[in-house]
Design a protein around this motif. Structure first.
Motif, short mmCIF file in Angstrom:
data_model
loop_
_atom_site.label_atom_id
_atom_site.label_comp_id
_atom_site.label_asym_id
_atom_site.label_seq_id
_atom_site.Cartn_x
_atom_site.Cartn_y
_atom_site.Cartn_z
N GLU A 27 0.86 -1.18 0.00
CA GLU A 27 0.00 0.00 0.00
C GLU A 27 0.89 1.23 0.00
OE1 GLU A 27 -3.38 2.24 2.73
OE2 GLU A 27 -2.64 0.27 3.31
N CYS A 28 0.54 2.19 -0.81
CA CYS A 28 1.30 3.43 -0.87
C CYS A 28 0.94 4.30 0.34
CB CYS A 28 1.00 4.19 -2.16
SG CYS A 28 1.90 5.75 -2.29
N VAL A 29 1.94 4.63 1.15
CA VAL A 29 1.71 5.47 2.32
C VAL A 29 2.41 6.82 2.16
CG1 VAL A 29 1.25 3.56 3.90
CG2 VAL A 29 3.61 4.32 3.56
N SER A 30 2.66 7.22 0.93
CA SER A 30 3.21 8.54 0.65
C SER A 30 2.12 9.58 0.79
CB SER A 30 3.78 8.59 -0.77
OG SER A 30 4.84 7.69 -0.92
N GLY A 31 2.50 10.76 1.16
CA GLY A 31 1.56 11.86 1.27
C GLY A 31 1.85 12.70 2.49
N ASP A 32 1.54 13.98 2.41
CA ASP A 32 1.82 14.88 3.53
C ASP A 32 0.73 14.82 4.58
OD1 ASP A 32 4.21 15.72 2.40
OD2 ASP A 32 3.21 17.29 1.24
N ASP A 33 -0.51 15.08 4.18
CA ASP A 33 -1.62 15.11 5.13
C ASP A 33 -2.29 13.74 5.28
OD1 ASP A 33 -1.22 17.83 5.61
OD2 ASP A 33 -2.50 18.37 3.91
N ASP A 35 -2.33 9.50 3.55
CA ASP A 35 -1.65 8.52 2.70
C ASP A 35 -2.33 8.46 1.34
OD1 ASP A 35 -0.05 7.93 4.86
OD2 ASP A 35 -1.08 6.06 5.36
N CYS A 36 -1.57 8.14 0.32
CA CYS A 36 -2.12 7.97 -1.03
C CYS A 36 -3.20 6.88 -1.00
CB CYS A 36 -1.01 7.62 -2.00
SG CYS A 36 -1.55 7.00 -3.61
N GLY A 37 -2.87 5.74 -0.39
CA GLY A 37 -3.85 4.67 -0.23
C GLY A 37 -3.96 3.71 -1.40
N ALA A 38 -3.25 3.95 -2.50
CA ALA A 38 -3.29 3.00 -3.61
C ALA A 38 -2.72 1.67 -3.14
CB ALA A 38 -2.49 3.54 -4.79
N ALA A 39 -3.32 0.58 -3.59
CA ALA A 39 -2.91 -0.74 -3.12
C ALA A 39 -2.73 -1.71 -4.27
CB ALA A 39 -3.93 -1.28 -2.13
N SER A 40 -1.81 -2.62 -4.09
CA SER A 40 -1.51 -3.62 -5.12
C SER A 40 -2.53 -4.76 -5.14
CB SER A 40 -0.13 -4.22 -4.86
OG SER A 40 -0.14 -4.98 -3.65
N TRP A 52 4.58 -3.70 -9.01
CA TRP A 52 3.51 -2.73 -8.81
C TRP A 52 4.08 -1.47 -8.13
CZ3 TRP A 52 1.56 -0.22 -4.58
CH2 TRP A 52 0.42 0.55 -4.82
N ILE A 53 4.92 -1.67 -7.12
CA ILE A 53 5.53 -0.53 -6.42
C ILE A 53 6.35 0.32 -7.40
CG2 ILE A 53 7.28 0.15 -4.72
CD1 ILE A 53 6.31 -2.20 -3.00
N ALA A 54 7.15 -0.34 -8.20
CA ALA A 54 8.01 0.38 -9.16
C ALA A 54 7.16 1.18 -10.15
CB ALA A 54 8.91 -0.60 -9.90
N GLU A 55 6.09 0.58 -10.65
CA GLU A 55 5.22 1.28 -11.60
C GLU A 55 4.49 2.43 -10.95
OE1 GLU A 55 2.78 -1.83 -13.23
OE2 GLU A 55 4.43 -2.64 -14.43
N HIS A 56 4.00 2.24 -9.72
CA HIS A 56 3.30 3.32 -9.02
C HIS A 56 4.27 4.46 -8.72
CE1 HIS A 56 0.04 5.07 -6.68
NE2 HIS A 56 0.92 5.33 -5.71
N GLY A 61 5.62 9.38 -8.52
CA GLY A 61 6.73 9.97 -7.77
C GLY A 61 6.69 9.60 -6.29
N HIS A 62 5.74 8.78 -5.88
CA HIS A 62 5.64 8.37 -4.48
C HIS A 62 6.76 7.39 -4.15
CE1 HIS A 62 1.05 9.35 -4.49
NE2 HIS A 62 1.81 10.43 -4.55
N GLY A 63 7.27 7.49 -2.93
CA GLY A 63 8.42 6.67 -2.57
C GLY A 63 8.31 5.87 -1.30
N ARG A 64 7.13 5.85 -0.64
CA ARG A 64 7.02 5.14 0.64
C ARG A 64 5.85 4.17 0.57
NH1 ARG A 64 5.29 6.24 6.25
NH2 ARG A 64 6.84 5.17 7.53
#
Length: 81
Positions: A27-33, A35-40, A52-56, A61-64
């Motif tokens: 799950e993408c946990v990038s974001g300031d306020d 989390d992005c929330g996109a999930a594989s 999936w992480i590499a493509e996302h 540009g998300h990295g966490r």
């Protein structure tokens, strides 16, 4: 490869279940306020989650990311103590 634990005066050995299939997810946990929330979604192969992480990351540009792995275990009772 199992571990042994004692509960209620009985030993149990935990071993991987050879009939169970492991799953992997991210799950993408990038974001300031927030989390992005996109999930594989659950995948059978870790490499599919890494792809999936590499493509996302490439697309956003998300990295966490939070990666998880799940498997099945057998609890086999041993001798009474």
């Amino acid at each position: 490869m199992g571990t042994t634990r004692s509960y209620r005066f009985r030993n149990y050995t935990m071993t991987p279940d050879p009939m169970g299939e492991s799953t992997f997810a991210a799950e993408c946990v990038s974001g300031d306020d927030t989390d992005c929330g996109a999930a594989s979604g659950e995948q059978a192969e870790k490499t599919d989650v890494d792809r999936w992480i590499a493509e996302h990351a490439r697309d956003t540009g998300h990295g966490r990311y939070r990666r998880t792995a799940a498997d099945y275990a057998l609890a086999e009772p041993g001798d009474w103590q």
